[in-house]
Design a protein around this motif. Structure first.
Motif, PDB file in Angstrom:
ATOM      1  N   ASP A   1       0.836  -1.193   0.000  1.00 48.86           N
ATOM      2  CA  ASP A   1       0.000   0.000   0.000  1.00 48.86           C
ATOM      3  C   ASP A   1       0.881   1.258   0.000  1.00 48.86           C
ATOM      4  O   ASP A   1       1.644   1.484   0.911  1.00 48.86           O
ATOM      5  N   ARG A   2       0.736   2.073  -1.056  1.00 50.80           N
ATOM      6  CA  ARG A   2       1.547   3.269  -1.199  1.00 50.80           C
ATOM      7  C   ARG A   2       1.301   4.241  -0.042  1.00 50.80           C
ATOM      8  O   ARG A   2       2.161   5.027   0.341  1.00 50.80           O
ATOM      9  N   ASN A   3       0.090   4.157   0.526  1.00 49.24           N
ATOM     10  CA  ASN A   3      -0.235   5.037   1.649  1.00 49.24           C
ATOM     11  C   ASN A   3       0.680   4.814   2.845  1.00 49.24           C
ATOM     12  O   ASN A   3       0.847   5.697   3.676  1.00 49.24           O
ATOM     13  N   LEU A   4       1.266   3.599   2.958  1.00 50.24           N
ATOM     14  CA  LEU A   4       2.139   3.324   4.101  1.00 50.24           C
ATOM     15  C   LEU A   4       3.360   4.224   4.060  1.00 50.24           C
ATOM     16  O   LEU A   4       3.793   4.741   5.090  1.00 50.24           O
TER      17      LEU A   4
ATOM     18  N   ARG B   1      12.214   1.801   8.261  1.00 50.72           N
ATOM     19  CA  ARG B   1      11.192   1.480   9.259  1.00 50.72           C
ATOM     20  C   ARG B   1       9.949   0.829   8.658  1.00 50.72           C
ATOM     21  O   ARG B   1       9.204   0.170   9.379  1.00 50.72           O
ATOM     22  N   VAL B   2       9.706   1.038   7.357  1.00 56.13           N
ATOM     23  CA  VAL B   2       8.478   0.489   6.767  1.00 56.13           C
ATOM     24  C   VAL B   2       8.776  -0.436   5.589  1.00 56.13           C
ATOM     25  O   VAL B   2       8.440  -1.616   5.611  1.00 56.13           O
TER      26      VAL B   2
ATOM     27  N   PRO C   1      11.295  -3.739   6.426  1.00 57.46           N
ATOM     28  CA  PRO C   1      10.692  -4.860   7.170  1.00 57.46           C
ATOM     29  C   PRO C   1       9.573  -5.559   6.408  1.00 57.46           C
ATOM     30  O   PRO C   1       9.439  -6.779   6.486  1.00 57.46           O
ATOM     31  N   LEU C   2       8.784  -4.803   5.664  1.00 58.92           N
ATOM     32  CA  LEU C   2       7.685  -5.424   4.933  1.00 58.92           C
ATOM     33  C   LEU C   2       8.178  -6.182   3.719  1.00 58.92           C
ATOM     34  O   LEU C   2       7.556  -7.146   3.271  1.00 58.92           O
TER      35      LEU C   2
ATOM     36  N   ARG D   1       1.660 -14.784   5.485  1.00 67.98           N
ATOM     37  CA  ARG D   1       0.633 -14.753   6.509  1.00 67.98           C
ATOM     38  C   ARG D   1       0.345 -13.328   6.984  1.00 67.98           C
ATOM     39  O   ARG D   1      -0.737 -13.032   7.456  1.00 67.98           O
ATOM     40  N   LYS D   2       1.339 -12.455   6.861  1.00 69.85           N
ATOM     41  CA  LYS D   2       1.096 -11.064   7.249  1.00 69.85           C
ATOM     42  C   LYS D   2       0.526 -10.307   6.063  1.00 69.85           C
ATOM     43  O   LYS D   2       1.044 -10.410   4.967  1.00 69.85           O
ATOM     44  N   PRO D   3      -0.533  -9.534   6.266  1.00 65.00           N
ATOM     45  CA  PRO D   3      -1.059  -8.766   5.147  1.00 65.00           C
ATOM     46  C   PRO D   3      -0.074  -7.664   4.769  1.00 65.00           C
ATOM     47  O   PRO D   3       0.630  -7.137   5.613  1.00 65.00           O
ATOM     48  N   MET D   4      -0.032  -7.367   3.468  1.00 61.40           N
ATOM     49  CA  MET D   4       0.930  -6.381   2.993  1.00 61.40           C
ATOM     50  C   MET D   4       0.347  -4.979   2.989  1.00 61.40           C
ATOM     51  O   MET D   4       1.063  -4.005   3.063  1.00 61.40           O
ATOM     52  N   VAL D   5      -0.973  -4.902   2.864  1.00 59.84           N
ATOM     53  CA  VAL D   5      -1.563  -3.579   2.769  1.00 59.84           C
ATOM     54  C   VAL D   5      -1.753  -3.010   4.156  1.00 59.84           C
ATOM     55  O   VAL D   5      -1.748  -3.735   5.138  1.00 59.84           O
ATOM     56  N   GLY D   6      -1.902  -1.720   4.221  1.00 58.01           N
ATOM     57  CA  GLY D   6      -2.153  -1.084   5.503  1.00 58.01           C
ATOM     58  C   GLY D   6      -3.444  -1.629   6.069  1.00 58.01           C
ATOM     59  O   GLY D   6      -4.453  -1.649   5.384  1.00 58.01           O
ATOM     60  N   ALA D   7      -3.377  -2.109   7.269  1.00 60.12           N
ATOM     61  CA  ALA D   7      -4.565  -2.745   7.832  1.00 60.12           C
ATOM     62  C   ALA D   7      -5.561  -1.678   8.269  1.00 60.12           C
ATOM     63  O   ALA D   7      -5.192  -0.548   8.467  1.00 60.12           O
TER      64      ALA D   7
END
Lengths: 263, 351
Positions: A155-158, A175-176, A179-180, A257-263
């Protein structure tokens, strides 16, 4: 009846794929210089011989060096390119991606010859560095494919949220983004390392006097009495490769398992 | 001196003007809404204030400081994103503490600050929750807390309640308003939901096609829209074509076709209208009344809405039915409609 036929086909296929591979470890423990049935007893002397073979270890060292440098460089290059094409609307991005992927479709023998001629014309010596350059051509497309897939779910918003919360581009990356992207980065490192480690043709053309492991093994095939030792080496590489693939899959699932988009 | 000031803002994407010469003044501590249909340029305007887009022309000033050369990470604004943009690899606590890294607070102070913010947005005890274990409403609160903890001079909210269901949205509207009153920061809200804009804001700017049509308090927007688009966008409105006959200090007299000659208060006439001008006479459905005499019509359909019912009344000489909102219709068949003059508004025609 049709199902039974298909089942037989499936088993025959698997046997065709994997039985030859199993021969490798089996004969590496066989107490005979001749690769033939019946087996003549268990031994670990081929592995012992391997441990005391300086030339082989030197070649292994070369392969590790080339593999690690290639993996790091192609992943860094792939990361930059993948971020650029997924994040910005770039003119000619499609064409650039096509050109980057092209070496995958050019026969290695052509690539190898061209690079050999180019190095000769430029007056550069054949070396491990030349092998790394050759491997980069083949590995960057792999890295790019893995990393673009990962970036596309991002998500570009992140990035914007991070900037909004006071971090500049560099800190946002650490920081973002990093890690993702980590599962993708690890997968890319493993894939490119294995690709480079296995590669024979380019290395054969470009390595000069510093043989990489596949090139060294090829050289050893001329000496029948050393063949069991080569099998032992093959068995170790096989084990390590399987281990790496399992590790890569594990890391990939960890990320999935972790979602990539901003939750 | 206003707190947030936009002057002459223009922005186009690929030759298409998205924001077209917008100027706006927002006071300190105000809850201000940019309201408009999607594609009207309101989100682009918000993103320019946050620094994610750069205007082609114009100046943005926040608290007396021009923002033109200030990158987003140095602006005194924080944003609640429409998608919330919660960092998926961090838990609630770390999401909220994300923007405090540069403050270099001691561990205890940091913890106390985040805990206090968790309490403000009513998420006590959820600091350790992973981002993907949160409900929609909780995500919205985390996004709000993460922005507010930086104590911005200006909080930007991009359709913050759009992703929530109706009941939750209404609850969050009340809370948002309460939080804004409590901390006193200027809020700038972007929404396409007119009810949301009207119920939350001190003032609303209605936008269409990159321009601001009207800036006013919610009640004024509803009761005295300055053009057909605003009247139409905010609630429902009946329009009648009319021609101005006479304007005195207190009253306006118009010829309104099927409504006949009508006189209404001068205050209800949009500024700049002169005698003989063609205008639109407007009235809200709830102000049209069923009466014993007046304009005759037939009830075309009636919708029961609980507290009120909504009627469409066909009137001779007019293709559009007249919308009427009331408690009960007198009967089926022929009805008479009355249009109280003090509820009539005179607006300029579109051209």
């Amino acid at each position: 009846m049709k199902n039974r036929g298909l089942l037989f086909y499936a088993f025959a296929y698997l046997a065709f794929l994997y039985l030859p591979v199993l021969v490798l470890p089996v004969f590496s423990f066989n107490n005979s210089e001749f690769i033939a049935f019946p087996l003549s007893g268990f031994t670990t002397r081929w592995y012992a011989a391997l441990a005391s073979d300086g030339a082989m270890q030197h070649a292994l060292g070369n392969s590790l060096k080339v593999g690690i440098v290639t993996a790091l460089l192609s992943t860094i290059l792939g990361l930059s390119a993948a971020r650029a094409v997924t994040r910005y609307r770039l003119r000619g991005a499609g064409a650039a991606l096509g050109f980057i992927s092209l070496p995958l479709f050019i026969p290695d023998i052509v690539l190898g010859l061209s690079l050999l001629l180019l190095l000769g014309a430029a007056g550069l010596p054949l070396s491990l560095a030349a092998v790394v350059l050759g491997h980069l051509l083949v590995c960057v497309p792999f890295a790019l494919t893995v990393l673009i897939a990962r970036f596309e779910g991002f998500d570009r918003n992140l990035d914007e949220a991070s900037a909004d919360l006071g971090e500049d581009g560099w800190m946002t990356f650490w920081r973002v983004t990093f890690p993702l992207m980590l599962p993708g980065i690890v997968a890319s490192l493993l894939l490119t390392f294995i690709t480079s480690f296995d590669e024979f043709l380019l290395a054969y053309f470009l390595s000069g006097t510093e043989a990489t492991l596949p090139v060294y093994i090829w050289g050893q095939l001329r000496f029948p009495e050393r063949l069991p030792m080569v099998l032992a080496l093959g068995a170790i590489i096989l084990g390590a490769s399987v281990g790496l693939v399992i590790l890569a899959e594990y890391v990939r699932n960890l990320g999935a398992r972790k979602p990539m988009v901003g939750a | 001196m206003s707190f947030l000031s936009l002057s002459g803002i223009r922005k186009s994407f690929g030759g298409l003007a998205v924001v077209n010469d917008v100027s706006l003044e927002v006071a300190r501590g105000e809850f201000f809404a940019l309201l408009g249909p999607s594609g009207c340029g309101k989100t682009t305007l918000l993103r320019m204030i946050a620094g994610f887009e750069t205007q082609d022309n114009g100046t943005i000033t926040i608290d007396g400081e021009a923002m033109n050369a200030v990158p987003p990470h140095q602006r005194p604004t924080n944003m609640v994103f429409q998608s919330y943009a919660i960092f998926p690899h961090l838990n609630v606590f770390d999401n909220i503490a994300y923007g405090l890294r540069k403050r270099k607070l001691p561990r205890d102070a940091l913890r106390a600050k985040v805990e206090a913010m968790l309490a403000t947005v009513r998420l006590e005890g959820l600091g350790g929750r992973a981002a993907d274990q949160l409900s929609g409403g909780q995500r919205q609160r985390v996004a709000l807390a993460r922005a507010l903890i930086r104590e911005p001079k200006l909080l930007l909210l991009d359709e913050p309640l759009g992703a929530l269901d109706k009941r939750l949205r209404e609850a969050m509207q009340l809370e948002l308003r309460a939080i804004q009153r409590q901390i006193g920061i200027t809020f700038l809200l972007v929404t396409h939901d007119q009810e949301e804009a009207l119920s939350l804001s001190d003032r609303v700017a209605v936008m269409e096609s990159g321009r601001i049509l009207q800036v006013a308090a919610p009640r004024t927007l509803y009761e005295r829209p300055n053009c057909r688009q605003v009247a139409d966008f905010i609630g429902e409105m009946n329009f009648f074509h009319a021609t101005v006959r006479q304007i005195t200090d207190a009253e306006v007299t118009v010829n309104a076709g099927i409504l006949g000659i009508v006189t209404f208060p001068r205050a209800n006439l949009a500024p700049g209208i002169t005698v003989d001008q063609h205008i639109l006479l407007a009235i809200r459905p709830e102000h049209v009344r069923f009466a014993d005499s007046g304009v005759a019509g037939e009830i075309a359909d009636a919708t029961f809405l609980g507290a009120r019912s909504h009627f469409h009344v066909r009137v001779a000489g007019r293709t559009e039915p007249v919308a009427v909102s009331g408690h009960a219709a007198p009967s089926r068949g022929t009805v008479h409609l009355a249009f109280p003059p003090d509820r009539l508004i005179g607006l300029p025609t579109d051209d």
